[in-house]
Design a protein around this motif. Structure first.
Motif, PDB file in Angstrom:
ATOM      1  N   LEU A 125      -4.617   5.373 -11.043  1.00  0.00           N
ATOM      2  CA  LEU A 125      -4.959   4.394 -10.178  1.00  0.00           C
ATOM      3  C   LEU A 125      -5.105   3.125 -10.570  1.00  0.00           C
ATOM      4  CD1 LEU A 125      -7.759   5.938  -7.878  1.00  0.00           C
ATOM      5  CD2 LEU A 125      -5.679   4.692  -7.232  1.00  0.00           C
ATOM      6  N   ASP A 126      -5.517   3.082 -11.605  1.00  0.00           N
ATOM      7  CA  ASP A 126      -5.606   1.623 -12.615  1.00  0.00           C
ATOM      8  C   ASP A 126      -4.245   1.272 -12.724  1.00  0.00           C
ATOM      9  OD1 ASP A 126      -6.518  -0.383 -14.020  1.00  0.00           O
ATOM     10  OD2 ASP A 126      -7.148   0.912 -15.740  1.00  0.00           O
ATOM     11  N   GLU A 127      -3.223   2.135 -13.209  1.00  0.00           N
ATOM     12  CA  GLU A 127      -1.955   1.470 -13.279  1.00  0.00           C
ATOM     13  C   GLU A 127      -1.278   0.874 -11.839  1.00  0.00           C
ATOM     14  OE1 GLU A 127       0.801   4.278 -14.909  1.00  0.00           O
ATOM     15  OE2 GLU A 127      -0.970   5.018 -16.429  1.00  0.00           O
ATOM     16  N   VAL A 128      -1.407   1.825 -10.905  1.00  0.00           N
ATOM     17  CA  VAL A 128      -0.572   1.545  -9.551  1.00  0.00           C
ATOM     18  C   VAL A 128      -1.400   0.439  -8.875  1.00  0.00           C
ATOM     19  CG1 VAL A 128       0.392   3.856  -9.369  1.00  0.00           C
ATOM     20  CG2 VAL A 128      -1.720   3.431  -8.389  1.00  0.00           C
ATOM     21  N   LEU A 129      -2.617   0.156  -8.999  1.00  0.00           N
ATOM     22  CA  LEU A 129      -3.331  -0.779  -8.271  1.00  0.00           C
ATOM     23  C   LEU A 129      -2.887  -2.211  -8.610  1.00  0.00           C
ATOM     24  CD1 LEU A 129      -7.065   0.217  -8.353  1.00  0.00           C
ATOM     25  CD2 LEU A 129      -5.799  -0.459  -6.222  1.00  0.00           C
ATOM     26  N   GLU A 130      -2.151  -2.199  -9.773  1.00  0.00           N
ATOM     27  CA  GLU A 130      -1.561  -3.664 -10.060  1.00  0.00           C
ATOM     28  C   GLU A 130      -0.329  -3.988  -9.088  1.00  0.00           C
ATOM     29  OE1 GLU A 130      -2.221  -5.451 -12.567  1.00  0.00           O
ATOM     30  OE2 GLU A 130      -3.474  -3.968 -13.997  1.00  0.00           O
ATOM     31  N   ILE A 131       0.355  -3.086  -8.286  1.00  0.00           N
ATOM     32  CA  ILE A 131       1.207  -3.091  -7.204  1.00  0.00           C
ATOM     33  C   ILE A 131       0.433  -3.904  -6.111  1.00  0.00           C
ATOM     34  CG2 ILE A 131       2.579  -2.271  -5.408  1.00  0.00           C
ATOM     35  CD1 ILE A 131       2.971   0.272  -7.331  1.00  0.00           C
ATOM     36  N   ILE A 185      -7.588   3.785   0.528  1.00  0.00           N
ATOM     37  CA  ILE A 185      -7.412   4.980  -0.232  1.00  0.00           C
ATOM     38  C   ILE A 185      -8.470   5.834  -0.330  1.00  0.00           C
ATOM     39  CG2 ILE A 185      -6.351   5.691  -2.471  1.00  0.00           C
ATOM     40  CD1 ILE A 185      -5.662   2.989  -3.178  1.00  0.00           C
ATOM     41  N   MET A 186      -8.251   7.060   0.191  1.00  0.00           N
ATOM     42  CA  MET A 186      -9.303   8.102   0.070  1.00  0.00           C
ATOM     43  C   MET A 186      -9.186   8.836  -1.171  1.00  0.00           C
ATOM     44  SD  MET A 186      -8.878   9.505   4.216  1.00  0.00           S
ATOM     45  CE  MET A 186     -10.414  10.678   3.784  1.00  0.00           C
ATOM     46  N   VAL A 226       0.883  -1.351   0.086  1.00  0.00           N
ATOM     47  CA  VAL A 226      -0.160  -0.089  -0.009  1.00  0.00           C
ATOM     48  C   VAL A 226       0.802   1.372  -0.120  1.00  0.00           C
ATOM     49  CG1 VAL A 226      -2.045   1.329   1.201  1.00  0.00           C
ATOM     50  CG2 VAL A 226      -1.994  -1.224   1.029  1.00  0.00           C
ATOM     51  N   GLY A 227       1.859   1.279   0.850  1.00  0.00           N
ATOM     52  CA  GLY A 227       2.793   2.375   0.784  1.00  0.00           C
ATOM     53  C   GLY A 227       3.602   2.415  -0.524  1.00  0.00           C
ATOM     54  N   GLU A 228       3.742   1.432  -1.167  1.00  0.00           N
ATOM     55  CA  GLU A 228       4.514   1.362  -2.567  1.00  0.00           C
ATOM     56  C   GLU A 228       3.460   1.707  -3.490  1.00  0.00           C
ATOM     57  OE1 GLU A 228       6.330  -1.895  -5.868  1.00  0.00           O
ATOM     58  OE2 GLU A 228       5.874  -2.652  -3.905  1.00  0.00           O
ATOM     59  N   LEU A 229       2.370   1.637  -3.438  1.00  0.00           N
ATOM     60  CA  LEU A 229       1.264   1.993  -4.268  1.00  0.00           C
ATOM     61  C   LEU A 229       1.271   3.691  -4.323  1.00  0.00           C
ATOM     62  CD1 LEU A 229      -2.443   0.927  -4.764  1.00  0.00           C
ATOM     63  CD2 LEU A 229      -1.850   3.329  -4.163  1.00  0.00           C
ATOM     64  N   GLY A 230       1.354   4.193  -2.844  1.00  0.00           N
ATOM     65  CA  GLY A 230       1.299   5.651  -2.834  1.00  0.00           C
ATOM     66  C   GLY A 230       2.530   6.345  -3.570  1.00  0.00           C
ATOM     67  N   HIS A 231       3.441   5.796  -3.124  1.00  0.00           N
ATOM     68  CA  HIS A 231       4.926   6.206  -3.612  1.00  0.00           C
ATOM     69  C   HIS A 231       4.846   6.151  -5.361  1.00  0.00           C
ATOM     70  CE1 HIS A 231       6.797   6.919  -0.079  1.00  0.00           C
ATOM     71  NE2 HIS A 231       6.944   5.704   0.288  1.00  0.00           N
ATOM     72  N   ALA A 232       4.393   5.234  -6.060  1.00  0.00           N
ATOM     73  CA  ALA A 232       4.100   5.157  -7.298  1.00  0.00           C
ATOM     74  C   ALA A 232       3.292   6.072  -7.915  1.00  0.00           C
ATOM     75  CB  ALA A 232       3.702   3.593  -7.707  1.00  0.00           C
ATOM     76  N   ALA A 233       2.193   6.332  -7.333  1.00  0.00           N
ATOM     77  CA  ALA A 233       1.258   7.190  -7.647  1.00  0.00           C
ATOM     78  C   ALA A 233       1.751   8.628  -7.596  1.00  0.00           C
ATOM     79  CB  ALA A 233      -0.089   7.379  -6.684  1.00  0.00           C
ATOM     80  N   MET A 234       2.634   8.678  -6.904  1.00  0.00           N
ATOM     81  CA  MET A 234       3.027  10.290  -6.573  1.00  0.00           C
ATOM     82  C   MET A 234       4.105  10.273  -7.755  1.00  0.00           C
ATOM     83  SD  MET A 234       2.692  12.829  -4.593  1.00  0.00           S
ATOM     84  CE  MET A 234       3.286  14.325  -3.770  1.00  0.00           C
TER      85      MET A 234
END
Length: 452
Positions: free
Chosen positions: A440-446, A420-421, A399-407
């Motif tokens: 979001l679609d991209e990073v949810l793969e993580i 995720i809010m 989940v933390g990795e997803l946040g960094h990837a989105a940023m």
């Protein structure tokens, strides 16, 4: 990625001074490296390298009008030239006019406004009002809640952020509110969840003694603890319980107020009027700190001949109220509340449900307007949380990795544990919302890779 300018000298100085002198909230100071931000406009902000980020969280759910709304900025400048501050024993034009504007927008007989510096102080004073009005001591609050970090507000907060402050104020009793996806009452659907959650609350009142309870405080829609939309009938049921026992009903609208859910105030979407309603954040679109307790006529009238023992140095601060009045006026003129509802109904709601169908790590999607939560799970059948309860740091894992990837892809998210809010500015366009959903679609793969 669009880059407006590069100012690495300033960025380096900001980083150096920040690390040397700024003590950050909710953080182990040696384990953070805050990103210096240079500016923002509309639904985006950017760093000193000029990299832009789509603000899908409205910062901390408060830039309802986006960044640097020109009408709010102009009002702050104009008020600063006229009168920056006057103490609250006097009346000022922006303070009086904002109170009038809020009273016109608020439901039912919520007609009086006590201004504070933010949401936590609003909740503190709502507690004080309830106790003085009833002559009772206890306050009931939900476990899945956050009401602020001041001494009283952190006590009524139910989530683990209160632990470090205990023992705090006396007389606070927590109970379980409705959460159909992870029911504490083993409910099979929303109707049963509503019935059992109300029965649980009645039982707690029975054990505590209704004659000892001053108020029940609830977030209209639970915010950082999961974007939990109450089942139909729950808030109406709490209203009936409060009326039955002479208990003050307090709704915390710090996040849901001022258009966030597609209504001016979230309680309107449930057909409920509380006795006290707290708000902040979106009241000025975050431009200047400001909060408020909106008070029903019956409670306000109780203090016509008796003193309200509460006050703040900056209550009704003219500069803040000028920003608030400009924000409310802009929201009316520009159809911002209507836009929030449309975005929720036509873009975010359908788009997030499509992501749930596509990504096995998404266990549930819920929300209204521009206020949505994506709950992440390891297994949809067991509903095991993707990260542990009260997770932080390395525990956040994927989940933390997803946040960094989105940023890294230019999308700023707010994540609390396994939720995720999704709370963009209410001015967001369908195109901007779709852009955020695509990232979001991209990073949810993580997080999908962590599904068992």
């Amino acid at each position: 990625m669009v880059r407006d300018f590069v100012d690495m000298e300033t960025e380096e100085r900001v980083r150096r001074y920040d690390r040397a002198h700024v003590f950050h909230s909710w953080s182990a100071q040696g384990k953070i490296d805050p990103l210096p931000i240079a500016g923002g406009r509309g639904c985006e902000f950017w760093d000193f390298e000029g990299k832009r980020y789509l603000d899908f969280a409205s910062q901390l759910v408060y830039t309802n009008l986006g960044h640097q709304h020109p009408k709010v900025v102009a009002a702050i400048k104009e008020q600063a030239e006229r009168l920056c501050v006057i103490q609250p024993a006097f009346a000022s034009q922006p303070t009086a006019e904002l109170a009038h504007a809020i009273a016109e927008l608020a439901p039912g007989d919520l007609e009086m406004v006590f201004f504070t510096n933010g949401g936590a102080e609003a909740n503190e004073n709502a507690i004080r009002l309830a106790r003085m009005y009833t002559g009772r001591h206890k306050i009931l609050a939900a476990y899945r809640s956050y009401h602020g970090a001041t001494h009283g507000a952190i006590t009524i907060t139910g989530d683990p952020r209160r632990w470090a402050s205990e023992p705090a104020i006396s007389g606070v009793v927590h109970f379980c509110g409705p959460y159909t996806y992870r029911s504490s009452f083993f409910s099979k659907d929303e109707k049963e969840e509503c019935e059992r959650a109300l029965a649980h609350l009645e039982e707690i009142i029975q054990y505590e003694g209704a004659h000892t309870i001053a108020g029940i405080i609830l977030e209209t829609i639970v915010g950082t603890n999961g974007i939990l939309v109450p089942p139909e009938g729950y808030l109406q049921g709490v209203r009936e319980i409060c009326d039955k026992h002479g208990i003050v009903m307090i709704l915390d609208e710090v996040m849901t107020g001022f258009g966030r859910t597609g209504y001016w105030f979230g309680c309107e979407g449930f057909g409920v009027t509380p006795d006290l309603m707290t708000c902040a954040k979106g009241i000025t679109s975050g431009a200047v700190p400001l909060g408020a307790v909106v008070i029903s006529r019956k409670i306000a009238d109780a203090f016509q001949d008796r003193v309200f023992y509460g006050g703040l140095t900056y209550s009704g601060h003219p500069l803040a109220c000028a920003a608030g009045l400009a924000a409310v006026t802009a929201m009316k003129e520009e159809g911002v509340v209507e836009n929030a509802k449309m975005i929720g109904d036509e873009v975010l709601g359908p788009g997030l449900r499509e992501l749930m169908d596509k990504h096995p790590s998404v266990g549930d999607v819920r929300g209204r307007g521009c206020f949505w939560g994506i709950e992440l799970v390891k297994n949809r059948e067991t509903r095991e949380m993707l990260v542990p309860f009260n997770a932080s740091g390395a525990e956040m894992g994927p989940v933390g990795e997803l946040g960094h990837a989105a940023m890294n892809r230019g999308l700023s998210l707010m994540i609390h544990w396994n939720v995720i809010m999704i709370a963009p500015p209410l001015i967001i366009t369908p195109e901007e919302a779709q852009r955020g959903l695509a990232i979001l679609d991209e990073v949810l793969e993580i997080t999908d890779r962590a599904v068992s």
